[in-house]
Design a protein around this motif. Structure first.
Motif, PDB file in Angstrom:
ATOM      1  N   HIS A 186      58.083 119.870 -41.106  1.00  0.00           N
ATOM      2  CA  HIS A 186      59.087 118.593 -41.635  1.00  0.00           C
ATOM      3  C   HIS A 186      59.861 119.133 -40.309  1.00  0.00           C
ATOM      4  O   HIS A 186      60.700 120.096 -39.652  1.00  0.00           O
ATOM      5  CB  HIS A 186      60.264 120.168 -41.842  1.00  0.00           C
ATOM      6  N   ARG A 223      66.374 127.480 -34.778  1.00  0.00           N
ATOM      7  CA  ARG A 223      66.950 129.170 -35.587  1.00  0.00           C
ATOM      8  C   ARG A 223      66.741 130.177 -34.781  1.00  0.00           C
ATOM      9  O   ARG A 223      65.737 131.321 -35.389  1.00  0.00           O
ATOM     10  CB  ARG A 223      67.072 128.577 -37.309  1.00  0.00           C
ATOM     11  N   TYR A 227      64.417 137.107 -45.120  1.00  0.00           N
ATOM     12  CA  TYR A 227      64.909 135.418 -45.475  1.00  0.00           C
ATOM     13  C   TYR A 227      65.510 134.840 -47.045  1.00  0.00           C
ATOM     14  O   TYR A 227      65.084 135.275 -48.077  1.00  0.00           O
ATOM     15  CB  TYR A 227      63.555 134.386 -44.896  1.00  0.00           C
ATOM     16  N   ILE A 242      68.718 126.368 -44.116  1.00  0.00           N
ATOM     17  CA  ILE A 242      68.649 125.281 -43.601  1.00  0.00           C
ATOM     18  C   ILE A 242      69.764 123.771 -43.861  1.00  0.00           C
ATOM     19  O   ILE A 242      69.719 122.979 -43.559  1.00  0.00           O
ATOM     20  CB  ILE A 242      68.445 124.727 -45.277  1.00  0.00           C
ATOM     21  N   TYR A 289      66.609 117.362 -43.790  1.00  0.00           N
ATOM     22  CA  TYR A 289      67.798 118.106 -43.193  1.00  0.00           C
ATOM     23  C   TYR A 289      69.055 117.155 -43.160  1.00  0.00           C
ATOM     24  O   TYR A 289      69.663 117.047 -42.436  1.00  0.00           O
ATOM     25  CB  TYR A 289      67.306 118.569 -41.755  1.00  0.00           C
ATOM     26  N   HIS A 317      66.544 119.068 -50.815  1.00  0.00           N
ATOM     27  CA  HIS A 317      65.693 120.698 -50.224  1.00  0.00           C
ATOM     28  C   HIS A 317      67.050 121.545 -50.415  1.00  0.00           C
ATOM     29  O   HIS A 317      65.725 123.030 -51.004  1.00  0.00           O
ATOM     30  CB  HIS A 317      65.945 120.235 -48.449  1.00  0.00           C
ATOM     31  N   PHE A 367      62.332 121.747 -53.742  1.00  0.00           N
ATOM     32  CA  PHE A 367      62.049 123.035 -52.755  1.00  0.00           C
ATOM     33  C   PHE A 367      62.609 123.349 -54.865  1.00  0.00           C
ATOM     34  O   PHE A 367      63.597 124.023 -54.584  1.00  0.00           O
ATOM     35  CB  PHE A 367      63.630 123.288 -52.413  1.00  0.00           C
ATOM     36  N   HIS A 390      57.644 122.444 -53.200  1.00  0.00           N
ATOM     37  CA  HIS A 390      57.471 123.764 -52.711  1.00  0.00           C
ATOM     38  C   HIS A 390      57.985 124.761 -53.884  1.00  0.00           C
ATOM     39  O   HIS A 390      58.928 124.279 -54.750  1.00  0.00           O
ATOM     40  CB  HIS A 390      58.930 123.930 -51.990  1.00  0.00           C
ATOM     41  N   GLN A 426      57.709 130.114 -53.065  1.00  0.00           N
ATOM     42  CA  GLN A 426      58.171 130.823 -52.097  1.00  0.00           C
ATOM     43  C   GLN A 426      58.022 132.218 -52.018  1.00  0.00           C
ATOM     44  O   GLN A 426      58.074 132.646 -51.056  1.00  0.00           O
ATOM     45  CB  GLN A 426      58.719 129.837 -51.621  1.00  0.00           C
ATOM     46  N   HIS A 475      53.013 126.913 -50.637  1.00  0.00           N
ATOM     47  CA  HIS A 475      53.935 127.839 -50.146  1.00  0.00           C
ATOM     48  C   HIS A 475      52.898 128.466 -51.332  1.00  0.00           C
ATOM     49  O   HIS A 475      51.821 129.658 -51.109  1.00  0.00           O
ATOM     50  CB  HIS A 475      55.211 128.155 -50.820  1.00  0.00           C
ATOM     51  N   ASN A 533      53.667 124.325 -42.454  1.00  0.00           N
ATOM     52  CA  ASN A 533      55.339 124.500 -42.127  1.00  0.00           C
ATOM     53  C   ASN A 533      55.631 123.769 -41.144  1.00  0.00           C
ATOM     54  O   ASN A 533      57.052 125.037 -41.469  1.00  0.00           O
ATOM     55  CB  ASN A 533      55.245 125.186 -43.391  1.00  0.00           C
ATOM     56  N   ASN A 569      58.613 123.424 -39.075  1.00  0.00           N
ATOM     57  CA  ASN A 569      60.424 123.335 -39.789  1.00  0.00           C
ATOM     58  C   ASN A 569      60.596 124.845 -38.307  1.00  0.00           C
ATOM     59  O   ASN A 569      60.462 125.787 -38.160  1.00  0.00           O
ATOM     60  CB  ASN A 569      60.286 123.954 -40.891  1.00  0.00           C
ATOM     61  N   SER A 600      61.951 128.731 -41.305  1.00  0.00           N
ATOM     62  CA  SER A 600      60.668 130.031 -41.452  1.00  0.00           C
ATOM     63  C   SER A 600      59.188 129.552 -40.997  1.00  0.00           C
ATOM     64  O   SER A 600      58.436 130.046 -41.270  1.00  0.00           O
ATOM     65  CB  SER A 600      60.148 129.743 -43.796  1.00  0.00           C
TER      66      SER A 600
HETATM   67  O1  NIG Z   1      58.997 124.964 -46.299  1.00  0.00           O
HETATM   68  N1  NIG Z   1      61.399 126.844 -48.163  1.00  0.00           N
HETATM   69  C1  NIG Z   1      61.999 124.735 -47.962  1.00  0.00           C
HETATM   70  N2  NIG Z   1      62.394 124.486 -46.750  1.00  0.00           N
HETATM   71  C2  NIG Z   1      61.317 125.657 -45.813  1.00  0.00           C
HETATM   72  C3  NIG Z   1      62.002 126.136 -45.141  1.00  0.00           C
HETATM   73  C4  NIG Z   1      63.391 125.403 -44.333  1.00  0.00           C
HETATM   74  C5  NIG Z   1      63.919 126.330 -43.066  1.00  0.00           C
HETATM   75  O2  NIG Z   1      64.148 127.434 -43.270  1.00  0.00           O
HETATM   76  O3  NIG Z   1      64.913 125.359 -42.920  1.00  0.00           O
HETATM   77  C6  NIG Z   1      59.838 125.963 -45.388  1.00  0.00           C
HETATM   78  O4  NIG Z   1      60.152 127.094 -45.881  1.00  0.00           O
END
Ligand code: NIG
Length: 392
Positions: free
Chosen positions: A69, A76, A89, A94, A134, A161, A196, A224, A227, A247, A298, A300, A303
């Motif tokens: 991403h 963050r 988490y 997001i 996003y 998402h 997601f 996704h 997870q 995931h 992954n 981003n 996470s």
């Molecule tokens: O793959 N799970 C959803 N999307 C991302 C996390 C994105 C975030 O926390 O900003 C992922 O872990």
């Protein structure tokens, strides 16, 4: 002009016809390339116009990172710090990144994406998938899709998402927006659609609706799934013929059975499990059952804020029951399979000259020396990296 990369201690081709075992390992090897194509693979000492003596280093196919991403604004770090102090988490952050991204402006987003792609290249990755997700409005998702598509042919629409704040409590209405005007605004720019599928994000019916709309629009499908807990995602992904379900931290026996009987790749994202304090997936169980697997970063801001597939290999070997050879395959040919690609993830005559050269004599060092910057050179890439930014 041809170039021979010579004096390679260990060459990983991923082509069993070129070398030993499933990785097609050639020792004391050379590779001859022209600008961007492999011409020959063979023993050391091949002749070409120019010579790069790698002095006993290991050469692998460039890594294929099939889940990132990379287009976003802000970070963050505070959320991560709170998490390390015990806060769980749940993906809600997001929306924090969505606010920052919507307010950033195209130039700032393009600049930060460019910086991250330099980091990706330094990490040894030569093919990268990039998701939207996003923006979560028609205007912002269209902007992210155009940035992702300008950078990589592997651009993915992830409007589903998380429902944005203005749609909280109206998730079905948001799904209609994603499947209608938002998809129309991005469909010509992206290759893939993703959702997601998780408690608190999109349920199985909503996820299926998004994937069906994407398929009707001519896009390939990714998901996704599983997870944060067990759920319907993996089996939905298999049912819909997704190229990859990503995931797979929680896999039931039925999930594994469904995956093993399908062409869908299970893509593990261990840096996420590291950063969110989830358990690591049991890759051994999946591989032994015949599941095709990949490993991706992954990357981003919430996470998993890393571009390092070397780090992911170390975790896969240490904590997921994978052998080093399985982990190396998972970040190269595995990632390629997850993207439906047969050209990348290998080093073979006629293929692209995308290579990762380690400052180490063998692939084993990727897990044996975690945290050490072992990527000596990255050759080639099929994403856009400005020449000025190219560290090679
Ligand atoms: O793959 N799970 C959803 N999307 C991302 C996390 C994105 C975030 O926390 O900003 C992922 O872990």
């Amino acid at each position: 002009m041809t170039l021979v990369i010579d004096n390679i201690s260990e060459l990983i081709t991923n082509d069993p016809e070129l070398g030993d075992g499933p990785l097609g390992v050639v020792t004391d090897a050379s590779v001859v390339i022209d600008d961007d194509t492999v011409l020959a693979v063979g023993p050391s000492g091949a002749v070409a116009d120019e010579r790069l003596d790698v002095s006993g280093r290991c050469v692998l196919p460039g890594f294929v990172d099939s889940h990132t991403h990379l287009v976003f604004a802000g970070d963050r770090a505070e959320e991560f710090t709170r998490r390390m102090a015990g806060e769980p988490y749940d993906g809600g952050g997001i929306r924090v990144t969505t606010d920052a991204t919507r307010n950033a402006g195209r130039d700032a987003l393009a600049a930060s994406l460019g910086q991250r792609l330099v980091e990706v290249h330094r990490a040894g990755t030569t093919t990268v998938e990039i998701k939207t997700g996003y923006g979560l409005s028609v205007r912002s998702e269209a902007e992210l899709a155009s940035l992702a598509a300008e950078a990589s042919a592997e651009a993915t629409f992830l409007g589903a998402h998380l429902p944005p704040s203005e749609y909280q409590g109206r998730v079905d209405s948001y799904v209609e927006l994603v499947c209608g005007p938002m998809l129309d605004a991005v469909r010509d720019r992206v290759r893939w659609i993703d959702v997601f599928c998780e408690t608190g994000a999109f349920d199985a019916d909503q996820s299926r609706a998004v994937l069906e709309a994407g398929r009707t629009a001519g896009l390939g499908l990714r998901l996704h799934a599983n997870q944060l807990g067990h759920g319907p995602g993996v089996q939905l992904g298999v049912e819909m013929g997704c190229s990859s379900v990503d995931h797979c931290t929680y896999l039931s026996d039925d999930d594994i059975e469904a995956l093993a009987a399908s062409d869908t790749v299970a893509t593990f994202l261990p840096a996420t499990d590291f950063s969110t304090r989830q358990p690591y997936p049991d890759a051994r169980r999946a591989i032994d059952a015949g599941v095709k697997v990949a490993i991706a970063s992954n990357c981003n801001p919430g996470s998993s804020y890393t571009t390092s597939l070397s780090f992911c290999i170390a975790m896969a070997v240490r904590d997921m029951g994978m052998t080093i050879d399985e982990a190396v395959a998972a970040v190269t040919v595995g990632g390629a399979t997850a993207l439906g690609r047969t050209d990348v993830g290998r080093i073979a005559p006629g293929g692209p000259a995308h290579m990762t050269i380690l400052d180490a004599p063998s692939r084993h060092h990727l897990a044996y020396r975690p945290g050490v910057p072992l990527i000596w050179r990255t050759l080639g890439a099929d994403y856009r990296l400005s020449p000025a930014a190219d560290p090679t």
